[in-house]
Design an enzyme around this catalytic site. Sequence first.
Site, PDB file in Angstrom:
ATOM      1  N   ASN A 108      44.506  53.003  13.980  1.00 48.05           N
ATOM      2  CA  ASN A 108      43.979  53.825  15.062  1.00 48.05           C
ATOM      3  C   ASN A 108      43.973  55.287  14.619  1.00 48.05           C
ATOM      4  O   ASN A 108      42.955  55.795  14.161  1.00 48.05           O
ATOM      5  CB  ASN A 108      44.851  53.583  16.308  1.00 48.05           C
ATOM      6  CG  ASN A 108      44.557  54.551  17.442  1.00 48.05           C
ATOM      7  OD1 ASN A 108      43.574  55.269  17.413  1.00 48.05           O
ATOM      8  ND2 ASN A 108      45.408  54.581  18.452  1.00 48.05           N
ATOM      9  N   ASP A 154      39.114  54.986  15.465  1.00 46.85           N
ATOM     10  CA  ASP A 154      39.980  53.856  15.783  1.00 46.85           C
ATOM     11  C   ASP A 154      39.177  52.557  15.605  1.00 46.85           C
ATOM     12  O   ASP A 154      38.539  52.079  16.532  1.00 46.85           O
ATOM     13  CB  ASP A 154      40.455  54.035  17.234  1.00 46.85           C
ATOM     14  CG  ASP A 154      41.305  52.883  17.724  1.00 46.85           C
ATOM     15  OD1 ASP A 154      41.544  51.934  16.953  1.00 46.85           O
ATOM     16  OD2 ASP A 154      41.728  52.933  18.897  1.00 46.85           O
ATOM     17  N   GLU A 177      35.468  62.359  13.371  1.00 46.89           N
ATOM     18  CA  GLU A 177      36.772  62.152  13.988  1.00 46.89           C
ATOM     19  C   GLU A 177      37.827  62.339  12.913  1.00 46.89           C
ATOM     20  O   GLU A 177      37.957  61.541  11.983  1.00 46.89           O
ATOM     21  CB  GLU A 177      36.920  60.774  14.645  1.00 46.89           C
ATOM     22  CG  GLU A 177      38.357  60.584  15.136  1.00 46.89           C
ATOM     23  CD  GLU A 177      38.579  59.539  16.208  1.00 46.89           C
ATOM     24  OE1 GLU A 177      37.613  59.070  16.832  1.00 46.89           O
ATOM     25  OE2 GLU A 177      39.776  59.207  16.418  1.00 46.89           O
ATOM     26  N   HIS A 199      41.110  62.454  13.466  1.00 45.50           N
ATOM     27  CA  HIS A 199      42.270  62.288  14.339  1.00 45.50           C
ATOM     28  C   HIS A 199      43.623  62.616  13.686  1.00 45.50           C
ATOM     29  O   HIS A 199      44.415  63.367  14.227  1.00 45.50           O
ATOM     30  CB  HIS A 199      42.270  60.843  14.876  1.00 45.50           C
ATOM     31  CG  HIS A 199      42.965  60.713  16.187  1.00 45.50           C
ATOM     32  ND1 HIS A 199      42.727  59.685  17.059  1.00 45.50           N
ATOM     33  CD2 HIS A 199      43.897  61.494  16.784  1.00 45.50           C
ATOM     34  CE1 HIS A 199      43.485  59.835  18.128  1.00 45.50           C
ATOM     35  NE2 HIS A 199      44.205  60.924  17.977  1.00 45.50           N
ATOM     36  N   GLU A 224      38.089  63.306  19.085  1.00 46.30           N
ATOM     37  CA  GLU A 224      39.480  63.472  18.655  1.00 46.30           C
ATOM     38  C   GLU A 224      39.619  64.217  17.333  1.00 46.30           C
ATOM     39  O   GLU A 224      40.178  63.707  16.378  1.00 46.30           O
ATOM     40  CB  GLU A 224      40.171  62.098  18.605  1.00 46.30           C
ATOM     41  CG  GLU A 224      40.166  61.463  19.991  1.00 46.30           C
ATOM     42  CD  GLU A 224      41.025  60.226  20.141  1.00 46.30           C
ATOM     43  OE1 GLU A 224      41.741  60.117  21.140  1.00 46.30           O
ATOM     44  OE2 GLU A 224      40.964  59.362  19.246  1.00 46.30           O
ATOM     45  N   GLU A 260      35.957  58.558  28.200  1.00 42.82           N
ATOM     46  CA  GLU A 260      36.624  57.258  28.078  1.00 42.82           C
ATOM     47  C   GLU A 260      37.512  57.085  29.295  1.00 42.82           C
ATOM     48  O   GLU A 260      38.220  58.005  29.686  1.00 42.82           O
ATOM     49  CB  GLU A 260      37.492  57.183  26.812  1.00 42.82           C
ATOM     50  CG  GLU A 260      36.689  57.249  25.530  1.00 42.82           C
ATOM     51  CD  GLU A 260      37.553  57.273  24.265  1.00 42.82           C
ATOM     52  OE1 GLU A 260      38.676  56.758  24.284  1.00 42.82           O
ATOM     53  OE2 GLU A 260      37.069  57.845  23.277  1.00 42.82           O
ATOM     54  N   TYR A 261      37.472  55.892  29.890  1.00 44.76           N
ATOM     55  CA  TYR A 261      38.391  55.587  30.978  1.00 44.76           C
ATOM     56  C   TYR A 261      38.476  54.078  31.085  1.00 44.76           C
ATOM     57  O   TYR A 261      37.716  53.347  30.441  1.00 44.76           O
ATOM     58  CB  TYR A 261      37.937  56.240  32.302  1.00 44.76           C
ATOM     59  CG  TYR A 261      36.856  55.483  33.046  1.00 44.76           C
ATOM     60  CD1 TYR A 261      35.579  55.379  32.522  1.00 44.76           C
ATOM     61  CD2 TYR A 261      37.124  54.847  34.249  1.00 44.76           C
ATOM     62  CE1 TYR A 261      34.589  54.670  33.195  1.00 44.76           C
ATOM     63  CE2 TYR A 261      36.140  54.142  34.928  1.00 44.76           C
ATOM     64  CZ  TYR A 261      34.881  54.050  34.391  1.00 44.76           C
ATOM     65  OH  TYR A 261      33.911  53.339  35.048  1.00 44.76           O
ATOM     66  N   HIS A 306      40.750  51.568  30.128  1.00 41.88           N
ATOM     67  CA  HIS A 306      40.984  50.952  28.809  1.00 41.88           C
ATOM     68  C   HIS A 306      41.041  49.424  28.937  1.00 41.88           C
ATOM     69  O   HIS A 306      41.917  48.872  29.610  1.00 41.88           O
ATOM     70  CB  HIS A 306      42.310  51.483  28.285  1.00 41.88           C
ATOM     71  CG  HIS A 306      42.524  51.272  26.832  1.00 41.88           C
ATOM     72  ND1 HIS A 306      43.468  50.403  26.355  1.00 41.88           N
ATOM     73  CD2 HIS A 306      41.925  51.821  25.763  1.00 41.88           C
ATOM     74  CE1 HIS A 306      43.452  50.434  25.032  1.00 41.88           C
ATOM     75  NE2 HIS A 306      42.520  51.288  24.646  1.00 41.88           N
ATOM     76  N   PHE A 342      45.648  46.645  19.117  1.00 41.89           N
ATOM     77  CA  PHE A 342      45.000  47.771  19.808  1.00 41.89           C
ATOM     78  C   PHE A 342      43.488  47.801  19.527  1.00 41.89           C
ATOM     79  O   PHE A 342      42.736  48.491  20.197  1.00 41.89           O
ATOM     80  CB  PHE A 342      45.660  49.078  19.353  1.00 41.89           C
ATOM     81  CG  PHE A 342      45.585  50.193  20.354  1.00 41.89           C
ATOM     82  CD1 PHE A 342      46.130  50.045  21.613  1.00 41.89           C
ATOM     83  CD2 PHE A 342      44.972  51.402  20.032  1.00 41.89           C
ATOM     84  CE1 PHE A 342      46.053  51.087  22.543  1.00 41.89           C
ATOM     85  CE2 PHE A 342      44.889  52.444  20.951  1.00 41.89           C
ATOM     86  CZ  PHE A 342      45.436  52.283  22.215  1.00 41.89           C
TER      87      PHE A 342
HETATM   88  C1  GAL Z   1      40.862  57.129  22.507  1.00 42.45           C
HETATM   89  C2  GAL Z   1      39.936  57.154  21.318  1.00 42.45           C
HETATM   90  C3  GAL Z   1      39.304  55.826  21.051  1.00 42.45           C
HETATM   91  C4  GAL Z   1      40.352  54.755  21.087  1.00 42.45           C
HETATM   92  C5  GAL Z   1      41.012  54.750  22.413  1.00 42.45           C
HETATM   93  C6  GAL Z   1      42.125  53.753  22.515  1.00 42.45           C
HETATM   94  O1  GAL Z   1      41.816  58.085  22.407  1.00 42.45           O
HETATM   95  O2  GAL Z   1      38.941  58.121  21.464  1.00 42.45           O
HETATM   96  O3  GAL Z   1      38.684  55.885  19.799  1.00 42.45           O
HETATM   97  O4  GAL Z   1      41.296  55.017  20.118  1.00 42.45           O
HETATM   98  O5  GAL Z   1      41.607  55.975  22.645  1.00 42.45           O
HETATM   99  O6  GAL Z   1      41.716  52.467  22.377  1.00 42.45           O
HETATM  100 MG    MG Z   2      41.130  58.224  17.517  1.00 43.21          MG
END
Ligand code: GAL
Ligand code: MG
Length: 982
Positions: free
Chosen positions: A88, A187, A399, A401, A442, A512-513, A515, A594
């Site tokens: 990730n 990720d 990215e 990260h 990220e 993103e929301y 999950h 994950f």
């Molecule tokens: C976010 C990210 C995604 C993925 C997700 C968790 O922070 O942008 O790429 O990692 O969380 O599944």
């Molecule tokens: Mg990431």
Amino acid sequence: MNDPSVPGPPAVDPLIALRPWEAPEVTSWGRLPMNAVGRRSGVLPLDGDWRFQLLSAPDAPVGGAWTTAQVPGAWTLQGTSDLPQYTNVAMPFAEFPPHSPAANPTGVYEREVDVPADWAGRRIVLQVGAAESVLLVHVDGRPAGISKDSHLAAEFDLTALVRPGARATVRLTVVKWSDASHLEDQDQWWHGGITRSVLLYATDPLHLADVTVRAAYSGELRVDCLVRDTGGALPEGWYLTGDLDGQPLAQDAEFDRANAEDERVSDFLGEARLLAGVADVRTWNAETPELYGLTVRLHRRDGTVADTSRHRIGFRDVEVVGRDLLVNGERVFIRGVNRHDFHPLTGRTVSYEDMRADLVLLKRFGFNAVRTAHYPNDPALYDLADELGLYVVDEADIESHDHAHEIADDPRYLNAFVDRVSRMALRDKNHPSVIVWSLGNESDYGANHDAAAGWLRRHDPTRPLQYEGAAKLGWADPDVASDIACPMYASLEDCLAHALSGKQTKPLIQCEYSHAMGNSNGTLADHWAAIEATPGLQGGFIWEFWDHGILQRVSDGRPVGRGGAGLYDNGVAAPGHRWAYGGDFGESIHDGAFIADGVVFPDRTPKPAMYEHREISAPLRIECFRHEGIVLGNHQHFRGLDWLAGEWRLDLADGTTLTAPAVLPNLCPGETAAVPLPFEVPRDGGEAWLTLRVTVAEDQPWAPRGTVVCVPQVRLRGPAVAEVPPVEGRIEVDGEGLLVHPLLTAAPTLSLWRAPTDNDELGGMARRWRSWGLDTLVRKALSVSEDSGRVTVEAEYAGTTGVVRHRQVLTPVEGGVRVEEEAELPEAFDDVARVGTVFETVAGLDLLDWFGQGPWESYPDRSAGAPVGHHSVPVEELFTPYLRPQESGGRHGVRRFTLSAPDATGLAVALDEPRQISVTRYHAEDLASAGHHDELVPRPGCVVHIDAAHRGLGTASCGPDTSPSYLVAPGVHRWSWTLRAL
Ligand code: GAL
Ligand code: MG
């Protein structure tokens, strides 16, 4: 080959000597500028088998044995020693940017190409669709170019390196790890290879170098073209023509004159414009994605055509006004999903058919938007989004990260940021579906982002841009590089507070929301109730579409690869196979399951959460039931209801079901109207539910006629309380007070635990449950007493830190037993998974019929998409095969059920009120102790749970837990049910 007019291969290969894999400043060499010239004819595809060898490092000598590799395709899925690895955040190697490890798998691809003889005098271009992460190109040993930016095509002008009519050897060297890997730390699985198509094409030296289309909602059309001639200065007298769906377009004389009189205009770069105003234009939006065919032709003075570019364009506007994102002036809700390029056999190589299937599925489940997380997708995906109608947030391949903070301001990476963002926009600017640019994901926020944003704003003032890393600094901050407040995993409370604060300045659309890892997406309906009711909240993108399980052979741990079609079905891998996640290929650095966090299984089978989404996006809804009838509402933004058909269904508790065709009113977007109740509701029959089954009336490009769109529902009458009178009889219990019943192999006992979901595990709940000992409760009967046939059992269930008192009162009733239960949880057990009963049945009861919510899996905080009714599903199909086994198969709001054998014998259970139940082949411990679905051994009978209370699912694996109202409170819980033989 051996053309004396071109120099032979240099003694030292400059592409290797430069060590471009450790030079972030070098983003390309010899690569042509990105452009949006549309499809051309005269293409020579180079996909297929290439000679291949995998080196241990980019500067290792080539000279080993050749094997073959498929192009496009990742070598990590083609039988090499270099296997996929999932991380990730963590980089898979220790080197800091811009360095890469010495052990650096490098794939050398080679093949001969017969350059068509009729390409003589033409400009010959090689296009490599995508290569991870550094591409070096040689032709007959001579250097042709370098490219980075793994998810965009690279083009090289080979005119001087090949000879039409002769054979050339093209070598593509792909270096896996580089300075650019630090920018591609998304990720997902790490792969290596050429993941999109390779081709050669030819144009006239006089050619269209770029075409920029602006097609507005008003019908105004402007097409700006760049023209070059690789032969030298542009010839006199060239001009453009075009047509739009057959209607000729004229070149804008004003614009040309302005250029001609401008001394700065070079002899080498031509600019010209086509202009038109389209009357009664059919505009584009995601609901009615109207497209027009545009052809642009570049002519020589004598009228002959030198180059042609073809496009499908859509007329639409997009803008941010205050805190609204407007498409064609409408504040559209963004019902989005994040989508990675993924396939369980081929990794990031995805066919046109697969991309189409992805988007078709999204449309069928109510999505209207895709964020291309986290890199530009194959060009075909945008064509499909234009055609099928999906809004796209197009995201650049940035990215960083793991090293975000260093890289965002590192001037050595400045070029890469601007390069990646600008190339994406240059390629995708003509797609009506693309409504927002994203600077990446990220990667912290630094000067490099502002540089890229500056380029974008200048180049394309027609679209907003967003970047979560910038928005994070202040959702309302006007100075950060984001026109949209696009947080990830913000709580609903925070979103609401912002929208109500009076300080909001930008639309709030979460990038993103919700999950979707494992059994998840709790509270999605609550989010949408708030979004639809609150100005300033406009939607978001669910994380994510895919569970990225790679199909793996269990025997040798190898990925199955391309040949595995047919080795999976309905979300499950065939015997001897499994969906691999992080760690399954022997990786030492990985992030486990994950990677399995999507709303579809690796074979695109929808998870139950998809039905929840479908319902909360319903275009047609039942607003309420009033005395004058049923009030229906059109919840679309642009479309009437004429494309929909409906059927009414009435479900009564007594089992009666009535149906009637529905006549849908003609409603404009946003309108409501009352229609008469389609049935005389029978006086008797108990609880009554009216459902409107809404389907597609005529074939749509994404759904044949008859496809279900939504099933809105309203309750017409509440339940009647039915008293079950006791009868004379005897209840048999054993010495421990456990019910003895011919249909049960394990008596009903108390259950406070569930096999932890991914949310339970990563959110920390599972750890607390284990520390309380809820997974291993020890039952002790305290007393068993009998009073005129009624047995009362007092028991204690001891965890490690607390004791739960439990009473069962067993009363004989007609044909069976009534079980009244009471459990008292100590204050310390303030958040348990469930309070309820579990028992196990004899084998052979393989069909579940129930009256309650269904037919698919539902939970207290994910039940809006499961209508109440009479449902019937084989026990095998009740279970959802989440990649990492966990609590699964629940059904919410169940009033009663039967479990039966084919000869109709079995058991019937009636519940005191709508309850959460589950019927599976597994005990919670069976699920909790397995790592993959294939490790589960089904039990012969059914494991049945009846819950007085069941905890919501939430999304705590990444983001907010469920809301407090879905938690199971300590204190006293009471429930009762009757068990009868059928
Ligand atoms: C976010 C990210 C995604 C993925 C997700 C968790 O922070 O942008 O790429 O990692 O969380 O599944
Ligand atoms: Mg990431």
